[in-house]
Design an enzyme around this catalytic site. Structure first.
Site, PDB file in Angstrom:
ATOM      1  N   SER A 261      -0.157   8.356  -8.402  1.00  0.00           N
ATOM      2  CA  SER A 261       0.228   8.412  -6.994  1.00  0.00           C
ATOM      3  C   SER A 261       1.105   9.637  -6.747  1.00  0.00           C
ATOM      4  O   SER A 261       0.693  10.754  -7.036  1.00  0.00           O
ATOM      5  CB  SER A 261       0.919   7.107  -6.596  1.00  0.00           C
ATOM      6  OG  SER A 261       1.099   7.033  -5.207  1.00  0.00           O
ATOM      7  N   GLU A 387      -8.558   3.532  -2.133  1.00  0.00           N
ATOM      8  CA  GLU A 387      -7.192   4.056  -2.085  1.00  0.00           C
ATOM      9  C   GLU A 387      -6.474   3.762  -0.768  1.00  0.00           C
ATOM     10  O   GLU A 387      -5.276   3.499  -0.748  1.00  0.00           O
ATOM     11  CB  GLU A 387      -7.216   5.578  -2.300  1.00  0.00           C
ATOM     12  CG  GLU A 387      -7.690   6.030  -3.662  1.00  0.00           C
ATOM     13  CD  GLU A 387      -6.623   5.935  -4.741  1.00  0.00           C
ATOM     14  OE1 GLU A 387      -5.556   5.344  -4.484  1.00  0.00           O
ATOM     15  OE2 GLU A 387      -6.852   6.455  -5.849  1.00  0.00           O
ATOM     16  N   HIS A 497      -5.099   1.056  -4.196  1.00  0.00           N
ATOM     17  CA  HIS A 497      -4.219   2.014  -4.848  1.00  0.00           C
ATOM     18  C   HIS A 497      -3.325   1.333  -5.884  1.00  0.00           C
ATOM     19  O   HIS A 497      -2.786   0.259  -5.642  1.00  0.00           O
ATOM     20  CB  HIS A 497      -3.360   2.680  -3.769  1.00  0.00           C
ATOM     21  CG  HIS A 497      -2.475   3.770  -4.249  1.00  0.00           C
ATOM     22  ND1 HIS A 497      -2.940   5.008  -4.629  1.00  0.00           N
ATOM     23  CD2 HIS A 497      -1.127   3.827  -4.390  1.00  0.00           C
ATOM     24  CE1 HIS A 497      -1.935   5.772  -4.976  1.00  0.00           C
ATOM     25  NE2 HIS A 497      -0.818   5.085  -4.853  1.00  0.00           N
TER      26      HIS A 497
END
Length: 579
Positions: A261, A387, A497
């Site tokens: 991330s 995501e 995510h």
């Protein structure tokens, strides 16, 4: 539709997936970060193990005392920079002075100040309260924060001696540049697995400044040359590794940087800094859900600097930046907490994000890629399939195409032409079956435009930059790509995510083995461990490993050509209209 109970469970599960159990210390650490000159003292209030092993490492004129747990030696909470407090607030980090005396490195240092997470008003107040309690307690319990926070951790195979020259992986945690800390990830799991595979290495992690403390934008910041302080903290930690890792048994010439991330975005930006000259700080890079994000000049975030000045009472000051340095910590922190976070309505158009400051970043990241200003090192890069789903739960009141167009004009592309946005929306049609979570048909429609918005956000910030990076660099440097598709059946969020963390750093899995092989050999393939042979990515025949929900075929080789035209258009729009 999302019920209160299921939403709470999903958000709590996501928060838990980003947090590993921290290592419990065997010896109590001193409360401050500075070296102590007193003798080693065990905690006599609890029963010590029958055999207590406290490995020691000599740094400068000091001794760092760690602890052994299982197959690993652990040295936690070592300061690598002067505390960024007082007049050091909002300044570039200064190296910690030469070590002297004895330092008990047996407990993680405090994380840097965390931005308070709030959920959108579109969810009912009880749900907001419940989820806020879950997330808040997790982060308060595992990552208690403090402005004095710049510490580094080293986990090595037990008994490793100086001169062993083991490979090193440096982990950069994720959290949207707003939350997180090194204490959320237990490096002992992956080091133990590296020993099992016969490819032992050393794991390093560090804290860095977050949100307004680490990524304050604005012309005042640019003029003072104090932008991107969180990245500057990371860079200083990488230099610390070069100076000291050999004393722990590591090889400073065999360092791989790895992140997820915002940590993966950080890895990409380290590859682009200094016009691609990595200064010998690393030889390989691994990026999970992150790449060269489409950001522009640091002055693009002026409104957030002005917000902090206004909310802290610094508006009337002759030097607002100096005022922000002098105000009490709680005043600064409270103002920061009132700013938008990644669960705010604007989603992934983050307030506190790296931007082109003229020092660490001298050009927009995607422009740097086009110009070849990239560290020419082998790399791994990958995405979770869905995501954008997690970051789009705040957009439930976006109910029509007209609403979505207004949303894009307000946040993601405020200077784009109407016809450009109209074309973009043709690539992302108003059809639930084409939205994110992908390949789930008419399911997971949290609202009329939720799946469409989630597809757009995920592609702009995660999928698009990864594909762009590979298309322009894979023919020039060895590159491997992966797509994570497990847990696709999770309601509303799908393969969202951060769900790949469970397989790469939290518990042993195929991705963890690939990381170990790559760190050791600059190639994820090996005859040992889990997984199948992983082909390099190339533009003519782009292949990726796909980790999917299947008992018979959990890992397969797939074509990395999904949404080719939409992602190309997203990349072009990002080049023209960086955030």
């Amino acid at each position: 539709m999302l019920t209160n109970r299921s939403a709470l469970a999903l958000l709590a599960a996501w928060a838990l997936s980003a947090l590993a159990s921290p290592i419990e210390p065997l010896v109590v650490q001193d409360s401050n970060h500075h070296l102590a000159t007193n003798n080693i003292c065990l905690d006599t209030k609890s029963d010590p193990p029958l055999e207590l092993i406290t490995p020691e490492v000599y740094l400068d004129d000091g001794i760092v005392v760690g602890f052994q747990k299982g197959a690993t030696d652990n040295f936690l909470g070592i300061p690598f920079a002067e505390p960024p407090t007082g007049q050091r607030r909002l300044r570039r980090p200064e190296p910690f002075p030469p070590y002297e005396g004895i330092y008990y490195a047996q407990k993680f240092g405090k994380s840097c100040p965390q931005q308070q997470l709030t959920l959108p008003n579109g969810l009912n107040s009880q749900l907001i309260h419940d989820i806020g309690n879950v997330v808040g307690k997790l982060y308060d319990g595992i990552t208690p924060d403090d402005e004095d926070c710049l510490t580094i951790n080293v986990v090595r195979p037990a008994g490793t001696r100086p001169g062993t020259k083991l490979p090193v992986v440096v982990w950069i945690f994720g959290g949207g540049f707003e939350i997180g800390g090194a204490a959320t990830y237990n490096g002992g799991v992956i080091v133990s697995r590296s020993i099992e595979l016969g490819e032992p290495f050393i794991f390093v992690s560090m804290n860095h400044r977050l949100s307004a403390f680490g990524f304050l934008p604005g012309k005042e910041v640019k003029e003072a040359k104090v932008g991107n302080l969180g990245l500057q903290d990371q860079r200083l930690a990488l230099k610390w590794v070069q100076t000291y890792i050999s004393e722990f048994g590591g090889d400073p010439s065999k360092v791989t940087i790895w992140g997820e991330s915002s940590g993966a975005i950080s890895v990409a930006l380290h590859m682009l800094a200094n016009k691609g000259n990595q200064e010998g700080l690393f030889r390989g890079a691994i990026m999970q859900s992150g790449g060269p994000i489409p950001v522009g000049d640091i002055e693009n975030g002026q409104r957030y600097y002005d917000f902090m000045v206004e909310r802290t009472g610094c508006r009337g000051s002759n030097n607002t930046l100096e005022c922000l340095r002098r105000i009490p910590y709680n005043t600064f922190k409270h103002a920061m907490d009132e700013s938008p976070n990644f669960f705010a309505y604007q989603g992934l158009v983050l307030a506190w994000v790296p931007r082109v400051d003229g020092v660490f970043l001298t050009e927009p990241p995607q422009h740097a890629v086009l110009r070849g200003h990239v560290s020419n090192v082998p790399l791994i890069t990958g995405n979770c399939d869905d995501e954008g789903s997690l970051f789009s739960i705040s957009t439930m009141n976006v109910s029509t195409t007209a609403d979505l167009k207004d949303y894009l004009k307000l946040y993601m592309m405020p200077t784009a032409k109407d016809e450009e946005i109209d074309l973009l929306l043709k690539y992302y049609p108003d059809d639930q079956r084409a939205g994110c979570p992908f390949d789930t048909g008419l399911k997971n429609a949290l609202s009329a435009q939720y799946k469409r918005t989630a597809a757009l956000q995920g592609d702009f910030v995660f999928h698009g930059p990864r594909r762009f990076f590979l298309k322009h660099r894979a023919d020039k440097q060895n590159s491997w790509a992966f797509i994570w598709k497990r847990a696709k059946s999770t309601p509303v969020l799908g393969t969202t995510h951060a769900t790949d963390l469970i397989n790469s750093i939290l518990t042993p899995g195929e991705l963890m083995d690939y990381v170990i092989h790559f760190t050791s050999n600059l190639n994820p393939n090996s005859k040992k461990g889990l997984g199948i042979p992983w082909p390099q990515w190339n533009r003519r025949d782009p292949k990726a490993i796909v980790l999917q929900d299947s008992t018979l075929f959990p890992v397969v080789i797939g074509n990395d050509n999904y949404r080719t035209d939409p992602l190309d258009y997203v990349a072009n729009m990002s080049l023209i209209y960086p955030i």
